[in-house]
Design a protein around this motif. Sequence first.
Motif, PDB file in Angstrom:
ATOM      1  N   LEU A 292      66.562  37.877 -20.249  1.00 36.13           N
ATOM      2  CA  LEU A 292      67.403  36.829 -19.671  1.00 36.13           C
ATOM      3  C   LEU A 292      68.755  37.401 -19.257  1.00 36.13           C
ATOM      4  O   LEU A 292      69.483  37.945 -20.087  1.00 36.13           O
ATOM      5  CB  LEU A 292      67.592  35.694 -20.678  1.00 36.13           C
ATOM      6  CG  LEU A 292      68.530  34.548 -20.291  1.00 36.13           C
ATOM      7  CD1 LEU A 292      68.119  33.911 -18.978  1.00 36.13           C
ATOM      8  CD2 LEU A 292      68.570  33.517 -21.422  1.00 36.13           C
TER       9      LEU A 292
ATOM     10  N   GLU B  44      70.043  33.275 -14.758  1.00 36.99           N
ATOM     11  CA  GLU B  44      70.792  32.020 -14.621  1.00 36.99           C
ATOM     12  C   GLU B  44      71.372  31.942 -13.213  1.00 36.99           C
ATOM     13  O   GLU B  44      71.920  32.919 -12.694  1.00 36.99           O
ATOM     14  CB  GLU B  44      71.904  31.954 -15.662  1.00 36.99           C
ATOM     15  CG  GLU B  44      71.385  31.798 -17.086  1.00 36.99           C
ATOM     16  CD  GLU B  44      72.497  31.474 -18.051  1.00 36.99           C
ATOM     17  OE1 GLU B  44      72.641  30.293 -18.418  1.00 36.99           O
ATOM     18  OE2 GLU B  44      73.239  32.408 -18.432  1.00 36.99           O
TER      19      GLU B  44
ATOM     20  N   GLY C 106      68.384  38.155 -24.563  1.00 40.21           N
ATOM     21  CA  GLY C 106      69.533  38.077 -23.674  1.00 40.21           C
ATOM     22  C   GLY C 106      70.083  39.461 -23.379  1.00 40.21           C
ATOM     23  O   GLY C 106      69.978  40.374 -24.205  1.00 40.21           O
TER      24      GLY C 106
ATOM     25  N   LEU D 232      76.063  35.828 -19.320  1.00 37.72           N
ATOM     26  CA  LEU D 232      75.244  34.775 -19.916  1.00 37.72           C
ATOM     27  C   LEU D 232      76.092  33.577 -20.329  1.00 37.72           C
ATOM     28  O   LEU D 232      77.201  33.743 -20.843  1.00 37.72           O
ATOM     29  CB  LEU D 232      74.511  35.305 -21.151  1.00 37.72           C
ATOM     30  CG  LEU D 232      73.332  36.261 -20.937  1.00 37.72           C
ATOM     31  CD1 LEU D 232      72.820  36.764 -22.285  1.00 37.72           C
ATOM     32  CD2 LEU D 232      72.197  35.586 -20.167  1.00 37.72           C
TER      33      LEU D 232
ATOM     34  N   ALA E 202      72.727  30.190 -23.210  1.00 36.20           N
ATOM     35  CA  ALA E 202      71.741  31.263 -23.113  1.00 36.20           C
ATOM     36  C   ALA E 202      71.870  32.245 -24.275  1.00 36.20           C
ATOM     37  O   ALA E 202      70.871  32.708 -24.830  1.00 36.20           O
ATOM     38  CB  ALA E 202      71.904  31.988 -21.783  1.00 36.20           C
TER      39      ALA E 202
ATOM     40  N   VAL F 229      68.460  26.017 -19.305  1.00 38.78           N
ATOM     41  CA  VAL F 229      68.097  27.060 -20.268  1.00 38.78           C
ATOM     42  C   VAL F 229      67.120  26.502 -21.290  1.00 38.78           C
ATOM     43  O   VAL F 229      66.159  27.175 -21.690  1.00 38.78           O
ATOM     44  CB  VAL F 229      69.360  27.610 -20.965  1.00 38.78           C
ATOM     45  CG1 VAL F 229      68.980  28.549 -22.114  1.00 38.78           C
ATOM     46  CG2 VAL F 229      70.255  28.335 -19.965  1.00 38.78           C
TER      47      VAL F 229
END
Length: 220
Positions: A167, A78, A145, A175, A179, A129
């Motif tokens: 991620l 991100e 994640g 996060l 996400a 996302v």
Amino acid sequence: MQRPADDQNRSLENPSPEHTTHGVGPWIGELPDDPRYDQELLERGDTRNVVDAYRYWSMEAIVADLDARRHPFHVAIENWQHDMNIGSIVRTANAFLAETVHIVGRRRWNKRGAMVTDRYQHVIHHETVADLVDWAAERGIPVIGVDNVDGSRPIDELPLPERCVLLFGQEGPGLSDEAIAASERVVEIRQFGSTRSINASAAAAIVMHEWVRAHAIRPA
């Protein structure tokens, strides 16, 4: 085929004049006709940050060879605050031969930490996302994640899927809520000291190596 100067003459005790501090000097002897080699590099030397097997190869030849061997995991980051860790994560993704790095959010990112490895690593952009999730769903790839939040599970507790998107969030906030909600599961790195979290690029390196340990390192 004539060997490059680095292989012919290099000695740690008595370096040849052709060996440079960073890389190798011009090719010694008759120039090879292998199409993978870059004629300019053969003539001037190769000081790029590449492994010895790729010395004098063109960038296109290196990418093609990497593409034939890439691992089936992806890395997504991100990028809402222009995180300076992204470049380091791209460099690590290249080192562990990730399929693709996905930048989520702001298109522009600080490339300094990548040390030019983004030339050899596929990097694509997603505005949101949701866009990343749609991309992964179309290909049947689960999103995993990475953050130490309530409900996350230690990464060593359950093997990562062989095909997956790892991620990562921003340095600091981690996060986003979106996400976390989009992830099939959220994993964390076990910690034992006083700090609440570790640097985002360090965490990414640990998690990528955990994937490599599970899926790419074969027992002897």
